[in-house]
Design a protein around this motif. Structure first.
Motif, PDB file in Angstrom:
ATOM      1  N   SER A  25      -8.072  -4.761  -7.960  1.00 62.64           N
ATOM      2  CA  SER A  25      -6.968  -4.907  -7.006  1.00 62.64           C
ATOM      3  C   SER A  25      -6.120  -6.130  -7.287  1.00 62.64           C
ATOM      4  O   SER A  25      -5.092  -6.332  -6.642  1.00 62.64           O
ATOM      5  CB  SER A  25      -7.534  -4.985  -5.581  1.00 62.64           C
ATOM      6  OG  SER A  25      -8.405  -6.097  -5.462  1.00 62.64           O
TER       7      SER A  25
ATOM      8  N   TRP B 226      -2.250  -5.996  -7.880  1.00 64.65           N
ATOM      9  CA  TRP B 226      -1.270  -5.844  -6.810  1.00 64.65           C
ATOM     10  C   TRP B 226      -0.772  -7.182  -6.276  1.00 64.65           C
ATOM     11  O   TRP B 226       0.096  -7.212  -5.406  1.00 64.65           O
ATOM     12  CB  TRP B 226      -1.867  -5.036  -5.650  1.00 64.65           C
ATOM     13  CG  TRP B 226      -2.239  -3.639  -6.028  1.00 64.65           C
ATOM     14  CD1 TRP B 226      -3.500  -3.120  -6.104  1.00 64.65           C
ATOM     15  CD2 TRP B 226      -1.346  -2.572  -6.374  1.00 64.65           C
ATOM     16  NE1 TRP B 226      -3.455  -1.806  -6.481  1.00 64.65           N
ATOM     17  CE2 TRP B 226      -2.138  -1.438  -6.652  1.00 64.65           C
ATOM     18  CE3 TRP B 226       0.036  -2.463  -6.486  1.00 64.65           C
ATOM     19  CZ2 TRP B 226      -1.592  -0.222  -7.026  1.00 64.65           C
ATOM     20  CZ3 TRP B 226       0.585  -1.247  -6.863  1.00 64.65           C
ATOM     21  CH2 TRP B 226      -0.227  -0.141  -7.127  1.00 64.65           C
TER      22      TRP B 226
ATOM     23  N   ASN C 250      -1.279 -11.592  -2.285  1.00 64.45           N
ATOM     24  CA  ASN C 250      -0.602 -10.332  -1.999  1.00 64.45           C
ATOM     25  C   ASN C 250       0.255 -10.547  -0.768  1.00 64.45           C
ATOM     26  O   ASN C 250      -0.246 -10.731   0.338  1.00 64.45           O
ATOM     27  CB  ASN C 250      -1.634  -9.220  -1.760  1.00 64.45           C
ATOM     28  CG  ASN C 250      -1.005  -7.846  -1.665  1.00 64.45           C
ATOM     29  OD1 ASN C 250      -0.050  -7.641  -0.922  1.00 64.45           O
ATOM     30  ND2 ASN C 250      -1.546  -6.896  -2.400  1.00 64.45           N
TER      31      ASN C 250
ATOM     32  N   ARG D 175       2.379  -8.512   0.754  1.00 63.79           N
ATOM     33  CA  ARG D 175       2.458  -7.404   1.704  1.00 63.79           C
ATOM     34  C   ARG D 175       1.297  -7.454   2.687  1.00 63.79           C
ATOM     35  O   ARG D 175       1.468  -7.226   3.881  1.00 63.79           O
ATOM     36  CB  ARG D 175       2.460  -6.074   0.964  1.00 63.79           C
ATOM     37  CG  ARG D 175       3.770  -5.736   0.254  1.00 63.79           C
ATOM     38  CD  ARG D 175       3.783  -4.292  -0.167  1.00 63.79           C
ATOM     39  NE  ARG D 175       3.653  -3.404   0.983  1.00 63.79           N
ATOM     40  CZ  ARG D 175       3.314  -2.120   0.887  1.00 63.79           C
ATOM     41  NH1 ARG D 175       3.054  -1.585  -0.299  1.00 63.79           N
ATOM     42  NH2 ARG D 175       3.237  -1.363   1.961  1.00 63.79           N
ATOM     43  N   ARG D 176       0.119  -7.761   2.178  1.00 66.05           N
ATOM     44  CA  ARG D 176      -1.056  -7.819   3.041  1.00 66.05           C
ATOM     45  C   ARG D 176      -1.324  -9.229   3.567  1.00 66.05           C
ATOM     46  O   ARG D 176      -2.277  -9.433   4.333  1.00 66.05           O
ATOM     47  CB  ARG D 176      -2.276  -7.310   2.270  1.00 66.05           C
ATOM     48  CG  ARG D 176      -2.208  -5.819   1.977  1.00 66.05           C
ATOM     49  CD  ARG D 176      -3.184  -5.401   0.881  1.00 66.05           C
ATOM     50  NE  ARG D 176      -4.550  -5.809   1.167  1.00 66.05           N
ATOM     51  CZ  ARG D 176      -5.567  -5.580   0.344  1.00 66.05           C
ATOM     52  NH1 ARG D 176      -5.362  -4.945  -0.803  1.00 66.05           N
ATOM     53  NH2 ARG D 176      -6.771  -5.975   0.658  1.00 66.05           N
ATOM     54  N   ARG D 177      -0.529 -10.205   3.094  1.00 63.77           N
ATOM     55  CA  ARG D 177      -0.713 -11.596   3.489  1.00 63.77           C
ATOM     56  C   ARG D 177      -2.141 -12.049   3.252  1.00 63.77           C
ATOM     57  O   ARG D 177      -2.799 -12.628   4.119  1.00 63.77           O
ATOM     58  CB  ARG D 177      -0.312 -11.792   4.959  1.00 63.77           C
ATOM     59  CG  ARG D 177       1.148 -11.491   5.246  1.00 63.77           C
ATOM     60  CD  ARG D 177       1.494 -11.736   6.687  1.00 63.77           C
ATOM     61  NE  ARG D 177       2.897 -11.437   6.959  1.00 63.77           N
ATOM     62  CZ  ARG D 177       3.474 -11.556   8.139  1.00 63.77           C
ATOM     63  NH1 ARG D 177       2.742 -11.953   9.178  1.00 63.77           N
ATOM     64  NH2 ARG D 177       4.738 -11.264   8.303  1.00 63.77           N
ATOM     65  N   GLN D 178      -2.591 -11.782   2.049  1.00 62.01           N
ATOM     66  CA  GLN D 178      -3.979 -12.068   1.696  1.00 62.01           C
ATOM     67  C   GLN D 178      -4.015 -12.857   0.397  1.00 62.01           C
ATOM     68  O   GLN D 178      -3.311 -12.514  -0.566  1.00 62.01           O
ATOM     69  CB  GLN D 178      -4.763 -10.769   1.552  1.00 62.01           C
ATOM     70  CG  GLN D 178      -6.214 -10.965   1.164  1.00 62.01           C
ATOM     71  CD  GLN D 178      -6.935  -9.637   1.016  1.00 62.01           C
ATOM     72  OE1 GLN D 178      -6.340  -8.581   1.230  1.00 62.01           O
ATOM     73  NE2 GLN D 178      -8.197  -9.676   0.640  1.00 62.01           N
TER      74      GLN D 178
ATOM     75  N   ALA E 183      -7.559  -1.871   2.353  1.00 61.80           N
ATOM     76  CA  ALA E 183      -8.289  -3.097   2.653  1.00 61.80           C
ATOM     77  C   ALA E 183      -9.689  -2.774   3.140  1.00 61.80           C
ATOM     78  O   ALA E 183      -9.992  -1.662   3.573  1.00 61.80           O
ATOM     79  CB  ALA E 183      -7.539  -3.916   3.714  1.00 61.80           C
TER      80      ALA E 183
END
Length: 380
Positions: A4, A7, A23, A25-28, A327
């Protein structure tokens, strides 16, 4: 199965030696170095893409090791010691499967395969930055403290193909000190833009007979530490050691276009997206920020816990159309909350007789003791 990590939109290197993938988009954010292996002497000082498809990242550390990280596998696959010279890496690049390194003492070296001899040259002491020309990968530019801008052809490394000349003396007829902090080549031309430790932005044109800058502008009062060209290469984003960041127009005599706000520490690295109006920045305040250049809006802000030195921003365009892997389920969080509530002590409800005139009237109070009635002394 691919990792992953592919991404992630931004890759950040920290002073503690951690490579962080973010990331947006996922704020991760994900750390790709085990916490047990953290050491200060492995702090990340330089980064670059290992291939045009951005499937590999080269990470230069303070211990003079260059590590290869695979975004497809999500782990480090190779490591190589690049010794020689003194100081940390001030630039990292790749050309024809060879690694190009430059250290602060001025040793520029091309690390080829073990079967062939490595090429090295001395570019002068006090180097602050080495950058590769994307249009001509065999050419690099260097500059530093009392080390003026130079452009080198690695096929002919004996002498630089361009050597900048210092500007004229100031109005007191004193020599202007040289301190190049960052530089970048303009696509489609031979021009080079630099920022200095004396808050100057300069534009050089090696194709012209003039070796002095053809454009010079000043911004703020503090040293400029990093720069990046905007899409279209008509402006440049610069960051300072005081936490200021601004967009400077290279066409209109270095006019200040706009300022980007929200910083609380020195800006260490700036990277603009090649096509989208986005710029990513990081620094000593431990935050990764992504601004929209057109409306100055802060699009993303991620706290990464460590002081950050450098970053890479992916060149992918359609972020919203991507379909990242799902996720991890959040069941553990729910169970953890249930255990927390189950472990709390129950507070019983106590019925207390209220001191009123009527002894049959009762009042329910939560964990409170009845107030004692004040005694009144009888008169003599």
């Amino acid at each position: 199965m691919a990792s992953s990590a592919r991404w992630n939109h931004v890759w950040v290197g920290s002073e503690t030696g951690i490579l962080k993938g973010v990331n947006l988009r996922r704020r991760q954010a994900t750390n790709y170095v085990a916490a047990s292996a953290l050491r200060r002497d492995e702090g990340v000082s330089a980064m670059c893409w290992g291939d045009p498809s951005e499937s590999e990242i080269l990470v230069g550390c303070l211990d003079r090791s260059v590590k290869l990280f695979s975004t497809e596998k999500g782990k480090f696959t190779e490591s190589r010691q690049c010794l020689g010279g003194e100081g940390s890496f001030c630039g990292l690049a790749v050309h024809d499967s060879s690694i190009i390194t430059c250290v602060e003492s001025g040793l520029l070296k091309v690390w080829r395969d073990a079967s062939s001899e490595n090429m090295e040259t001395q570019v002068g002491a006090g180097v602050c930055r080495m950058r590769q020309n994307p249009a001509q990968p065999q050419c690099v530019g260097t500059g530093g403290k009392e080390n003026a801008l130079k452009v080198w052809d690695l096929h002919r490394p004996e002498e630089p193909i361009f050597r900048a000349k210092n500007v004229r003396n100031d109005w007191l007829n004193l020599r202007v000190p040289v301190w190049e902090r960052d530089l970048q080549f303009l696509p489609g031309s031979e021009k080079i833009v630099t920022c200095t430790g004396h808050h100057q932005v300069r534009l050089y044109d090696p194709s012209s007979p003039q070796r002095r800058p053809v454009l010079e502008a000043t911004y703020g009062e503090y040293p400029l530490t990093a720069l990046s060209l905007t899409p279209g290469a008509d402006s440049v984003v610069v960051g300072s050691s005081h936490g200021d960041m601004a967009v400077i127009d290279l066409r209109q005599a270095g006019r200040l276009v706009k300022c980007l706000k929200g910083f609380a520490g020195s800006v260490r690295s700036v990277h603009c997206h090649p096509t989208l109006p986005l710029v990513a920045s990081c620094g000593l305040d431990r935050f990764l920020r992504v601004h929209n250049i057109e409306d100055k809006r802060l699009v993303h802000k991620v706290y990464l816990k460590s002081r950050l030195n450098c970053l890479l921003l992916t060149s992918r365009e359609k972020w919203e159309d991507e379909e990242p892997e799902p996720a991890a389920p959040q069941a553990d969080v729910k169970e953890e909350k249930d255990e927390l509530w189950d472990g709390m002590e129950t507070v019983a409800t106590r019925t207390v007789l209220k001191r009123t005139g009527d002894p049959n009237v009762r009042e329910t109070q939560l964990g409170k003791h009845p107030k004692k009635q004040k005694r009144t002394s009888a008169g003599p």
